[in-house]
Design a protein around this motif. Structure first.
Motif, PDB file in Angstrom:
ATOM      1  N   ALA A 115     -42.906  -4.379 -25.450  1.00 42.73           N
ATOM      2  CA  ALA A 115     -43.122  -5.349 -24.453  1.00 42.73           C
ATOM      3  C   ALA A 115     -44.183  -6.415 -24.437  1.00 42.73           C
ATOM      4  CB  ALA A 115     -43.346  -4.199 -22.890  1.00 42.73           C
ATOM      5  N   ALA A 116     -45.168  -5.899 -25.166  1.00 40.75           N
ATOM      6  CA  ALA A 116     -46.278  -6.925 -25.344  1.00 40.75           C
ATOM      7  C   ALA A 116     -45.964  -8.173 -26.173  1.00 40.75           C
ATOM      8  CB  ALA A 116     -47.442  -6.363 -25.928  1.00 40.75           C
ATOM      9  N   ILE A 117     -45.135  -7.629 -27.318  1.00 41.89           N
ATOM     10  CA  ILE A 117     -44.328  -8.864 -28.215  1.00 41.89           C
ATOM     11  C   ILE A 117     -43.515  -9.630 -27.369  1.00 41.89           C
ATOM     12  CG2 ILE A 117     -43.059  -8.997 -30.293  1.00 41.89           C
ATOM     13  CD1 ILE A 117     -44.480  -6.545 -31.317  1.00 41.89           C
ATOM     14  N   ALA A 118     -42.718  -9.121 -26.477  1.00 39.77           N
ATOM     15  CA  ALA A 118     -41.658  -9.829 -25.743  1.00 39.77           C
ATOM     16  C   ALA A 118     -42.512 -10.905 -24.894  1.00 39.77           C
ATOM     17  CB  ALA A 118     -40.963  -9.093 -24.986  1.00 39.77           C
ATOM     18  N   LEU A 119     -43.776 -10.282 -24.361  1.00 44.49           N
ATOM     19  CA  LEU A 119     -44.509 -11.423 -23.290  1.00 44.49           C
ATOM     20  C   LEU A 119     -45.220 -12.547 -24.148  1.00 44.49           C
ATOM     21  CD1 LEU A 119     -46.209 -12.304 -20.878  1.00 44.49           C
ATOM     22  CD2 LEU A 119     -47.882 -10.330 -21.447  1.00 44.49           C
ATOM     23  N   ILE A 120     -45.703 -12.252 -25.475  1.00 47.61           N
ATOM     24  CA  ILE A 120     -46.101 -13.178 -26.212  1.00 47.61           C
ATOM     25  C   ILE A 120     -45.132 -14.093 -26.541  1.00 47.61           C
ATOM     26  CG2 ILE A 120     -47.127 -13.518 -28.598  1.00 47.61           C
ATOM     27  CD1 ILE A 120     -48.474 -10.716 -28.183  1.00 47.61           C
ATOM     28  N   PHE A 121     -43.998 -13.865 -27.030  1.00 51.07           N
ATOM     29  CA  PHE A 121     -42.975 -14.788 -27.425  1.00 51.07           C
ATOM     30  C   PHE A 121     -42.467 -15.549 -26.494  1.00 51.07           C
ATOM     31  CE2 PHE A 121     -43.717 -12.447 -31.251  1.00 51.07           C
ATOM     32  CZ  PHE A 121     -43.711 -13.754 -32.261  1.00 51.07           C
ATOM     33  N   THR A 122     -42.656 -15.244 -25.167  1.00 50.83           N
ATOM     34  CA  THR A 122     -42.305 -16.204 -24.126  1.00 50.83           C
ATOM     35  C   THR A 122     -42.804 -17.515 -24.296  1.00 50.83           C
ATOM     36  OG1 THR A 122     -43.870 -15.361 -22.582  1.00 50.83           O
ATOM     37  CG2 THR A 122     -41.603 -14.343 -22.468  1.00 50.83           C
ATOM     38  N   ALA A 123     -43.897 -17.525 -25.015  1.00 51.52           N
ATOM     39  CA  ALA A 123     -44.708 -18.750 -25.115  1.00 51.52           C
ATOM     40  C   ALA A 123     -44.774 -19.163 -26.638  1.00 51.52           C
ATOM     41  CB  ALA A 123     -46.086 -18.526 -24.721  1.00 51.52           C
ATOM     42  N   LEU A 156     -39.202  -7.477 -34.050  1.00 56.57           N
ATOM     43  CA  LEU A 156     -38.050  -8.336 -33.914  1.00 56.57           C
ATOM     44  C   LEU A 156     -37.198  -8.200 -32.453  1.00 56.57           C
ATOM     45  CD1 LEU A 156     -36.641  -8.016 -37.649  1.00 56.57           C
ATOM     46  CD2 LEU A 156     -37.934 -10.084 -36.579  1.00 56.57           C
ATOM     47  N   PHE A 157     -37.305  -6.971 -32.099  1.00 54.06           N
ATOM     48  CA  PHE A 157     -36.519  -6.740 -30.800  1.00 54.06           C
ATOM     49  C   PHE A 157     -37.380  -7.527 -29.598  1.00 54.06           C
ATOM     50  CE2 PHE A 157     -33.965  -3.222 -32.615  1.00 54.06           C
ATOM     51  CZ  PHE A 157     -32.791  -3.572 -32.057  1.00 54.06           C
ATOM     52  N   GLY A 158     -38.686  -7.132 -29.703  1.00 50.23           N
ATOM     53  CA  GLY A 158     -39.456  -7.789 -28.707  1.00 50.23           C
ATOM     54  C   GLY A 158     -39.574  -9.336 -29.065  1.00 50.23           C
ATOM     55  N   LEU A 159     -39.683  -9.830 -30.037  1.00 48.41           N
ATOM     56  CA  LEU A 159     -39.480 -11.241 -30.251  1.00 48.41           C
ATOM     57  C   LEU A 159     -38.316 -11.599 -29.612  1.00 48.41           C
ATOM     58  CD1 LEU A 159     -40.183 -13.166 -33.376  1.00 48.41           C
ATOM     59  CD2 LEU A 159     -37.815 -13.396 -32.291  1.00 48.41           C
ATOM     60  N   ASN A 160     -36.961 -10.930 -29.979  1.00 44.42           N
ATOM     61  CA  ASN A 160     -35.934 -11.602 -29.489  1.00 44.42           C
ATOM     62  C   ASN A 160     -35.846 -11.723 -27.792  1.00 44.42           C
ATOM     63  OD1 ASN A 160     -32.897 -12.072 -29.220  1.00 44.42           O
ATOM     64  ND2 ASN A 160     -32.920 -10.158 -28.454  1.00 44.42           N
ATOM     65  N   ILE A 161     -36.456 -10.792 -26.959  1.00 45.69           N
ATOM     66  CA  ILE A 161     -36.305 -10.637 -25.805  1.00 45.69           C
ATOM     67  C   ILE A 161     -37.303 -11.667 -25.325  1.00 45.69           C
ATOM     68  CG2 ILE A 161     -37.134  -9.209 -23.582  1.00 45.69           C
ATOM     69  CD1 ILE A 161     -36.672  -6.715 -25.286  1.00 45.69           C
ATOM     70  N   GLY A 162     -38.541 -12.029 -26.061  1.00 47.56           N
ATOM     71  CA  GLY A 162     -39.331 -13.146 -25.463  1.00 47.56           C
ATOM     72  C   GLY A 162     -38.618 -14.406 -25.575  1.00 47.56           C
ATOM     73  N   LEU A 163     -38.059 -14.516 -26.626  1.00 50.67           N
ATOM     74  CA  LEU A 163     -37.444 -16.007 -26.860  1.00 50.67           C
ATOM     75  C   LEU A 163     -36.471 -16.129 -25.828  1.00 50.67           C
ATOM     76  CD1 LEU A 163     -37.114 -16.264 -30.810  1.00 50.67           C
ATOM     77  CD2 LEU A 163     -38.674 -17.257 -29.095  1.00 50.67           C
ATOM     78  N   LEU A 164     -35.743 -15.218 -25.347  1.00 55.04           N
ATOM     79  CA  LEU A 164     -34.566 -15.399 -24.123  1.00 55.04           C
ATOM     80  C   LEU A 164     -35.391 -16.336 -23.208  1.00 55.04           C
ATOM     81  CD1 LEU A 164     -32.778 -12.126 -24.359  1.00 55.04           C
ATOM     82  CD2 LEU A 164     -31.931 -14.327 -25.365  1.00 55.04           C
ATOM     83  N   SER A 168     -38.871 -23.558 -24.402  1.00 49.45           N
ATOM     84  CA  SER A 168     -38.638 -24.555 -25.443  1.00 49.45           C
ATOM     85  C   SER A 168     -37.458 -24.270 -26.112  1.00 49.45           C
ATOM     86  CB  SER A 168     -39.843 -24.407 -26.319  1.00 49.45           C
ATOM     87  OG  SER A 168     -39.828 -23.301 -26.978  1.00 49.45           O
ATOM     88  N   GLN A 169     -36.551 -23.090 -25.924  1.00 45.97           N
ATOM     89  CA  GLN A 169     -35.536 -22.679 -26.697  1.00 45.97           C
ATOM     90  C   GLN A 169     -34.118 -23.428 -25.977  1.00 45.97           C
ATOM     91  OE1 GLN A 169     -35.872 -20.668 -29.604  1.00 45.97           O
ATOM     92  NE2 GLN A 169     -37.937 -21.288 -29.302  1.00 45.97           N
ATOM     93  N   TYR A 170     -34.394 -23.708 -24.705  1.00 47.73           N
ATOM     94  CA  TYR A 170     -33.206 -23.885 -23.927  1.00 47.73           C
ATOM     95  C   TYR A 170     -32.628 -25.263 -24.099  1.00 47.73           C
ATOM     96  CZ  TYR A 170     -34.577 -20.105 -20.726  1.00 47.73           C
ATOM     97  OH  TYR A 170     -35.349 -19.037 -20.490  1.00 47.73           O
ATOM     98  N   GLN A 171     -33.248 -26.248 -24.429  1.00 50.39           N
ATOM     99  CA  GLN A 171     -32.790 -27.779 -24.395  1.00 50.39           C
ATOM    100  C   GLN A 171     -31.703 -28.027 -25.781  1.00 50.39           C
ATOM    101  OE1 GLN A 171     -33.780 -29.926 -22.044  1.00 50.39           O
ATOM    102  NE2 GLN A 171     -32.458 -31.051 -22.705  1.00 50.39           N
ATOM    103  N   GLY A 192     -31.726 -10.950 -20.584  1.00 51.50           N
ATOM    104  CA  GLY A 192     -33.032  -9.992 -20.903  1.00 51.50           C
ATOM    105  C   GLY A 192     -32.795  -9.028 -20.485  1.00 51.50           C
ATOM    106  N   VAL A 193     -32.077  -8.392 -19.262  1.00 49.56           N
ATOM    107  CA  VAL A 193     -31.981  -7.182 -18.874  1.00 49.56           C
ATOM    108  C   VAL A 193     -30.924  -6.269 -20.094  1.00 49.56           C
ATOM    109  CG1 VAL A 193     -30.928  -5.893 -17.218  1.00 49.56           C
ATOM    110  CG2 VAL A 193     -32.324  -7.656 -16.781  1.00 49.56           C
ATOM    111  N   VAL A 194     -30.105  -7.055 -20.549  1.00 53.92           N
ATOM    112  CA  VAL A 194     -29.057  -6.371 -21.578  1.00 53.92           C
ATOM    113  C   VAL A 194     -29.736  -6.068 -22.648  1.00 53.92           C
ATOM    114  CG1 VAL A 194     -26.996  -6.753 -23.052  1.00 53.92           C
ATOM    115  CG2 VAL A 194     -26.975  -7.344 -20.489  1.00 53.92           C
ATOM    116  N   CYS A 195     -30.672  -6.821 -23.286  1.00 55.69           N
ATOM    117  CA  CYS A 195     -31.265  -6.934 -24.366  1.00 55.69           C
ATOM    118  C   CYS A 195     -32.425  -5.737 -24.240  1.00 55.69           C
ATOM    119  CB  CYS A 195     -31.901  -8.005 -25.065  1.00 55.69           C
ATOM    120  SG  CYS A 195     -30.688  -9.119 -25.499  1.00 55.69           S
ATOM    121  N   ALA A 196     -33.208  -5.589 -23.040  1.00 59.05           N
ATOM    122  CA  ALA A 196     -34.292  -4.715 -22.563  1.00 59.05           C
ATOM    123  C   ALA A 196     -33.631  -3.280 -22.720  1.00 59.05           C
ATOM    124  CB  ALA A 196     -34.842  -5.199 -21.399  1.00 59.05           C
TER     125      ALA A 196
END
Length: 425
Positions: A115-123, A156-164, A168-171, A192-196
């Motif tokens: 969860a912490a890794i997911a939070l980090i990779f949102t940014a 990698l799973f946490g990274l994936n959730i965060g990048l969703l 900056s990934q949307y454009q 995000g829900v599915v991947c979580a």
């Protein structure tokens, strides 16, 4: 003649896949070369006297190189924000706080750190943040008795959730296939829900046998510095601004960058901001080059002559039934691996453009198909820089991570595609 042209274009596509999969030619060179060759085969003139006539020099190369300019800008701001988060010690503090709260239970540690890794990779994104996270999180999980391949996979799973949720990934999806930003933001929540849920299943299944070792916070060198508690939530700020206040990604990122620098180390804000600009752009120079190549490929396949050749064929093979749509893209989702034809940072960007032009599927359906397969690529692809880094820190073979995660990432793709078939098809 048209049949021969189509065959040659397909040969170029197949050749590009082989070259990138076998690492004979990097994607940063293969993609623009393919764009130029495809346009030439389709009959696009090299130079045109009339500025309104599409040509290889003006349209494919000139306009193509600048096609993803907005995506590049957003990516640059995202990289600068990632550097600020890293320099301020925010990402380090988030991981350490999660480990402290989890105690010494393997299951709790796995869930908290993911969860912490997911939070980090949102940014954050890129190799630098992956190295930083891996060198802290993986030793923590290993010391709790979690298997090395599972520890690496969870990063990698946490990274994936965060990048969703990383705006900056949307454009890229907006610029390549015209996908509506409101669809991207709303579906990101579902993704995000599915991947979580699938990630939680992976944790429950793979940490049951983890033994509780003599757990202690592993020493990682320098003593962790104190961080303003408010700063720990700053990775979520761009998400809030884009999702709820409808700001564009560029403005949301710039505002968050400035505020983050001011609330953490105000006296050093100017120095941190200036160094983050330089280092952030340096970190993504390869990505920028790749996006220039993607733009050239996109214009090569979207040129009038190319579209006229490819649309009839693509229209016949694309699924027009929602059930077939789900089954086809789920089964083919591993084609996102190794820079394959369903990889948006490979051939997928060009194919997606052809799919949309064919008119069988809406931009939303095409975009979600590629976003679903991107989950497989992000977590499982052995050619990803992040996979190589994580495997090295976990001391496992990168292909072991592929074997461990592929069934779960395909389940994620299935869930995302099923939602798309029900809500957006």
């Amino acid at each position: 003649m048209a049949t021969l042209q189509v065959v040659l274009i397909l040969v170029v596509f197949a050749g590009g896949v082989v070259l990138m999969m076998t690492k004979k030619m990097p994607a940063i060179l293969a993609l623009p070369l393919m764009g130029i060759l495809i346009a030439a085969i389709a009959g696009v003139p090299f130079i045109a006297g009339d500025p309104k006539t599409q040509s290889i020099t003006a349209y494919v190369i000139g306009s193509g190189a600048a096609r993803l300019a907005t995506t590049i800008t957003v990516t640059i701001f995202g990289a600068i924000f990632a550097k600020v988060v890293q320099k301020e010690g925010i990402s380090d503090a988030i991981i350490r706080k999660a480990a402290e709260l989890a105690g010494d239970k393997p299951l709790a540690i796995a869930m908290a750190l993911t969860a912490a890794i997911a939070l980090i990779f949102t940014a954050m994104s890129g190799a630098g943040p992956v190295i930083m996270v891996s060198q802290i999180a993986i030793p923590l999980m290993l010391s709790a008795g979690i298997a090395p391949v599972v520890s690496g996979s969870l990063v990698l799973f946490g990274l994936n959730i965060g990048l969703l949720f990383n705006v900056s990934q949307y454009q890229l999806y907006v610029d390549t296939i015209g996908m509506d930003m409101s669809v991207i933001t709303s579906t990101s929540v579902v993704m995000g829900v599915v991947c979580a849920i699938v990630t939680l299943a992976y944790i429950l299944i793979n940490t049951r046998r983890a033994g509780s070792a003599a757990w202690a916070m592993p020493a990682t060198g320098a003593k962790a510095e104190k961080v303003n508690p408010v700063a720990l939530f700053m990775p979520l700020a761009p998400i809030v601004l884009v999702f709820f206040f409808r700001w564009n990604a560029e403005t949301a990122l710039v505002a968050t960058i400035v505020v983050t620098a001011l609330i953490t180390k105000p006296r050093q804000a100017m120095q941190i901001l200036s160094s983050s600009v330089v280092e952030g752009i340096k970190d993504i120079s390869g990505v920028i080059g790749l996006m220039v190549g993607i733009g050239i490929l996109l214009n090569g396949v979207s040129a009038t002559q190319t579209s006229a050749l490819m649309q009839p064929i693509v229209s016949m093979i694309l699924p027009s039934n929602p059930i077939v749509y789900v089954l086809v893209f789920t089964v083919l989702s591993p084609l996102a691996l190794y820079r394959g034809p369903l990889n948006m940072y490979g051939l997928g960007s060009g194919l997606a453009n052809i799919f949309v032009a064919a008119g069988t599927l809406s931009p939303a359906a095409v975009g979600m198909a590629l976003r679903a397969t991107s989950v497989v690529q992000t977590v499982a692809d052995p050619t990803n820089t992040q996979n190589v880094i994580v495997a090295d820190y976990a001391s496992v073979d990168v292909n072991d991570i592929l074997k461990s995660t592929l069934p779960y990432t395909m389940a994620m793709a299935l869930g995302i595609l099923a939602y798309t078939a029900l809500a957006l098809f």
